[in-house]
Design an enzyme around this catalytic site. Structure first.
Site, mmCIF file in Angstrom:
data_model
loop_
_atom_site.group_PDB
_atom_site.id
_atom_site.type_symbol
_atom_site.label_atom_id
_atom_site.label_comp_id
_atom_site.label_asym_id
_atom_site.label_seq_id
_atom_site.Cartn_x
_atom_site.Cartn_y
_atom_site.Cartn_z
ATOM 1 N N SER A 18 11.761 75.374 87.225
ATOM 2 C CA SER A 18 11.567 74.541 86.026
ATOM 3 C C SER A 18 11.927 73.076 86.282
ATOM 4 O O SER A 18 12.937 72.761 86.901
ATOM 5 C CB SER A 18 12.443 75.067 84.880
ATOM 6 O OG SER A 18 12.363 74.165 83.789
ATOM 7 N N LYS A 69 8.554 83.284 75.194
ATOM 8 C CA LYS A 69 8.140 82.443 74.065
ATOM 9 C C LYS A 69 7.826 83.236 72.798
ATOM 10 O O LYS A 69 8.096 82.771 71.694
ATOM 11 C CB LYS A 69 6.924 81.598 74.455
ATOM 12 C CG LYS A 69 7.258 80.471 75.430
ATOM 13 C CD LYS A 69 6.019 79.665 75.754
ATOM 14 C CE LYS A 69 6.361 78.378 76.470
ATOM 15 N NZ LYS A 69 5.222 77.459 76.549
ATOM 16 N N ASN A 90 8.706 77.253 71.850
ATOM 17 C CA ASN A 90 9.211 76.670 73.111
ATOM 18 C C ASN A 90 10.466 75.836 72.899
ATOM 19 O O ASN A 90 11.072 75.383 73.857
ATOM 20 C CB ASN A 90 8.121 75.837 73.822
ATOM 21 C CG ASN A 90 7.856 74.523 73.125
ATOM 22 O OD1 ASN A 90 8.205 74.334 71.963
ATOM 23 N ND2 ASN A 90 7.238 73.585 73.831
ATOM 24 N N ASP A 105 4.268 72.172 72.197
ATOM 25 C CA ASP A 105 3.236 72.016 73.238
ATOM 26 C C ASP A 105 2.019 71.243 72.723
ATOM 27 O O ASP A 105 1.461 70.399 73.430
ATOM 28 C CB ASP A 105 2.773 73.380 73.758
ATOM 29 C CG ASP A 105 3.724 73.948 74.801
ATOM 30 O OD1 ASP A 105 4.472 73.172 75.419
ATOM 31 O OD2 ASP A 105 3.726 75.184 74.994
ATOM 32 N N ARG A 158 -14.122 87.317 77.110
ATOM 33 C CA ARG A 158 -14.596 86.864 75.803
ATOM 34 C C ARG A 158 -13.733 87.388 74.645
ATOM 35 O O ARG A 158 -13.504 86.685 73.655
ATOM 36 C CB ARG A 158 -16.062 87.293 75.629
ATOM 37 C CG ARG A 158 -16.701 86.641 74.417
ATOM 38 C CD ARG A 158 -18.154 87.040 74.254
ATOM 39 N NE ARG A 158 -18.638 86.645 72.934
ATOM 40 C CZ ARG A 158 -19.256 85.497 72.682
ATOM 41 N NH1 ARG A 158 -19.470 84.624 73.643
ATOM 42 N NH2 ARG A 158 -19.667 85.214 71.461
ATOM 43 N N ARG A 160 -10.650 87.753 74.330
ATOM 44 C CA ARG A 160 -9.470 86.906 74.073
ATOM 45 C C ARG A 160 -9.861 85.658 73.294
ATOM 46 O O ARG A 160 -9.147 85.203 72.418
ATOM 47 C CB ARG A 160 -8.869 86.475 75.418
ATOM 48 C CG ARG A 160 -7.579 87.172 75.738
ATOM 49 C CD ARG A 160 -7.028 86.681 77.044
ATOM 50 N NE ARG A 160 -5.637 86.314 76.925
ATOM 51 C CZ ARG A 160 -4.925 85.816 77.926
ATOM 52 N NH1 ARG A 160 -5.486 85.634 79.102
ATOM 53 N NH2 ARG A 160 -3.672 85.505 77.753
HETATM 54 P P1 NAP Z 1 -2.096 82.434 80.451
HETATM 55 O O1 NAP Z 1 -1.669 82.740 79.043
HETATM 56 O O2 NAP Z 1 -1.789 83.409 81.526
HETATM 57 O O3 NAP Z 1 -3.700 82.173 80.422
HETATM 58 C C1 NAP Z 1 -4.401 81.967 81.610
HETATM 59 C C2 NAP Z 1 -5.835 81.535 81.302
HETATM 60 O O4 NAP Z 1 -6.479 81.249 82.552
HETATM 61 C C3 NAP Z 1 -6.677 82.610 80.601
HETATM 62 O O5 NAP Z 1 -7.596 81.999 79.734
HETATM 63 C C4 NAP Z 1 -7.389 83.279 81.782
HETATM 64 O O6 NAP Z 1 -8.611 83.867 81.430
HETATM 65 C C5 NAP Z 1 -7.671 82.050 82.640
HETATM 66 N N1 NAP Z 1 -7.914 82.428 84.032
HETATM 67 C C6 NAP Z 1 -7.027 82.896 84.941
HETATM 68 N N2 NAP Z 1 -7.655 83.156 86.123
HETATM 69 C C7 NAP Z 1 -8.965 82.866 85.921
HETATM 70 C C8 NAP Z 1 -10.125 82.922 86.765
HETATM 71 N N3 NAP Z 1 -10.038 83.348 88.043
HETATM 72 N N4 NAP Z 1 -11.321 82.542 86.244
HETATM 73 C C9 NAP Z 1 -11.417 82.109 84.968
HETATM 74 N N5 NAP Z 1 -10.346 82.031 84.120
HETATM 75 C C10 NAP Z 1 -9.132 82.406 84.612
HETATM 76 O O7 NAP Z 1 -1.485 81.035 80.942
HETATM 77 P P2 NAP Z 1 -1.034 79.782 80.049
HETATM 78 O O8 NAP Z 1 0.398 79.919 79.694
HETATM 79 O O9 NAP Z 1 -2.031 79.594 78.972
HETATM 80 O O10 NAP Z 1 -1.125 78.594 81.139
HETATM 81 C C11 NAP Z 1 -2.365 78.176 81.650
HETATM 82 C C12 NAP Z 1 -2.192 76.945 82.518
HETATM 83 O O11 NAP Z 1 -1.719 75.844 81.736
HETATM 84 C C13 NAP Z 1 -1.185 77.107 83.652
HETATM 85 O O12 NAP Z 1 -1.698 76.433 84.783
HETATM 86 C C14 NAP Z 1 0.048 76.387 83.144
HETATM 87 O O13 NAP Z 1 0.852 75.867 84.189
HETATM 88 C C15 NAP Z 1 -0.594 75.264 82.366
HETATM 89 N N6 NAP Z 1 0.285 74.710 81.308
HETATM 90 C C16 NAP Z 1 0.598 73.394 81.386
HETATM 91 C C17 NAP Z 1 1.391 72.840 80.408
HETATM 92 C C18 NAP Z 1 1.732 71.389 80.492
HETATM 93 O O14 NAP Z 1 2.690 70.967 79.839
HETATM 94 N N7 NAP Z 1 0.976 70.608 81.216
HETATM 95 C C19 NAP Z 1 1.872 73.623 79.354
HETATM 96 C C20 NAP Z 1 1.514 74.982 79.298
HETATM 97 C C21 NAP Z 1 0.721 75.517 80.305
HETATM 98 P P3 NAP Z 1 -8.678 85.454 81.068
HETATM 99 O O15 NAP Z 1 -8.309 85.550 79.613
HETATM 100 O O16 NAP Z 1 -10.086 85.808 81.326
HETATM 101 O O17 NAP Z 1 -7.708 86.155 81.976
#
Ligand code: NAP
Length: 276
Positions: A18, A69, A90, A105, A158, A160
């Site tokens: 983190s 969360k 968060n 967020d 889809r 989701r």
């Molecule tokens: P999550 O709940 O696990 O969701 C992951 C998403 O990515 C889902 O929509 C998933 O689709 C998609 N995905 C994963 N592998 C894929 C692939 N091979 N092809 C197409 N789609 C794929 O994760 P999250 O918490 O939302 O986080 C997502 C990203 O945002 C991470 O990289 C995280 O580090 C980033 N993030 C950044 C911040 C920031 O402050 N900048 C804050 C939060 C998160 P499916 O539903 O089809 O599996």
């Protein structure tokens, strides 16, 4: 001057990666506040007990990260509307009325784009969101709250995306994952909320030839800072916004609540967090 030492932290499992302790530590030092912000490695089964004990130990509040969360939201005594709609917390603040849960967020997402593109307004045109996981919920909530007339949502799975649309309302329209490139010319904002492009995963490769120049393209991924997705958008004349700013901005409301000072998000903070 008081003898009180203010305490806050971040709870997750794992937690060693983190960047929040470096981020809050920088602000504490910068504003000369007597306080500490610590990483707390807590497993799922211990979360209820730890959240009960932390206020007694002098903690003002904590950030909560993966995988806690949703459970943190359920354990809170009070919940903001946005945390309830996003379905996750968060930022927890310990008060005389118990644990107050918020989700910052979406605020961080908007503040980051505004800082990079000050004239950007969600209400000025449709947006496209790629992904339907936890981060997408906060981004969708924020775009709708800020008045986006339409949000086009595409997700590999889809079902989701359908669940998110059913929950977040009529302005969310679904687009098949394979049709993203066709719709790029219809939107003023594109946001990647998938984990594609993160270090160790495949890149998100899109053909931006149909995009309008000046479209704001934001990647939530911040490791690496310049993803293949952002580089391609930039090459097509888009305004590229990386994901680090969202991480920094989402932290500000918690810091203000626990330590009593609204902190600045600036280049120095970016450098500190990047080198952490
Ligand atoms: P999550 O709940 O696990 O969701 C992951 C998403 O990515 C889902 O929509 C998933 O689709 C998609 N995905 C994963 N592998 C894929 C692939 N091979 N092809 C197409 N789609 C794929 O994760 P999250 O918490 O939302 O986080 C997502 C990203 O945002 C991470 O990289 C995280 O580090 C980033 N993030 C950044 C911040 C920031 O402050 N900048 C804050 C939060 C998160 P499916 O539903 O089809 O599996």
């Amino acid at each position: 001057m008081t003898d009180r030492v203010l305490l806050a932290g971040v709870i997750g499992d794992p937690i060693a990666h983190s960047k929040s302790p470096a981020l809050h530590g920088h602000w504490l030092k910068r504003y000369g506040i007597r306080g500490y912000y610590v990483p707390l490695h807590v497993s799922h089964d211990k979360l209820p007990r730890i959240l009960k004990d932390l206020p007694d130990m002098g903690f003002q509040g904590v950030n909560v990260t993966i995988p806690h969360k949703e459970q943190a939201l359920a354990l809170a005594n009070g919940v903001t509307d946005r945390a309830a709609l996003i379905g996750a917390a968060n930022t927890l603040t310990f008060t005389s009325n118990g644990i107050q849960a918020d989700n910052t967020d979406g605020l961080g997402f908007i503040a980051n784009i505004r800082q990079c593109v000050p004239e950007w307004r969600a209400a000025d045109g449709p947006a496209m969101v790629l992904g339907a996981g936890g981060a997408a919920r906060a981004v969708l909530w924020a775009l709708i709250e800020e008045g986006a007339p339409r949000v086009i949502l595409a997700n590999r799975t889809r079902a989701r995306a359908e669940a998110l649309r059913d929950q977040l309302g009529a302005r969310v329209e679904l687009l098949p994952w394979t049709r993203i490139e066709d719709a790029l010319g219809d939107v003023q904002t594109v946001v990647n909320t998938t984990s594609l492009g993160m270090v160790g995963t495949a890149p998100l490769r899109l053909d931006f030839s149909r995009v309008r120049s000046g479209t704001v393209v934001n990647d939530l991924v911040y490791a690496p800072l310049e993803t293949e997705f952002l580089a391609a958008a930039r090459a097509a004349g888009c305004r590229a916004v990386d994901g680090l700013g969202m991480l920094l901005h989402q932290a500000a409301p918690g810091f203000e609540r626990w330590f009593g000072k609204r902190p600045e998000v600036d280049e120095e903070l970016r450098r500190v967090v990047l080198s952490a």
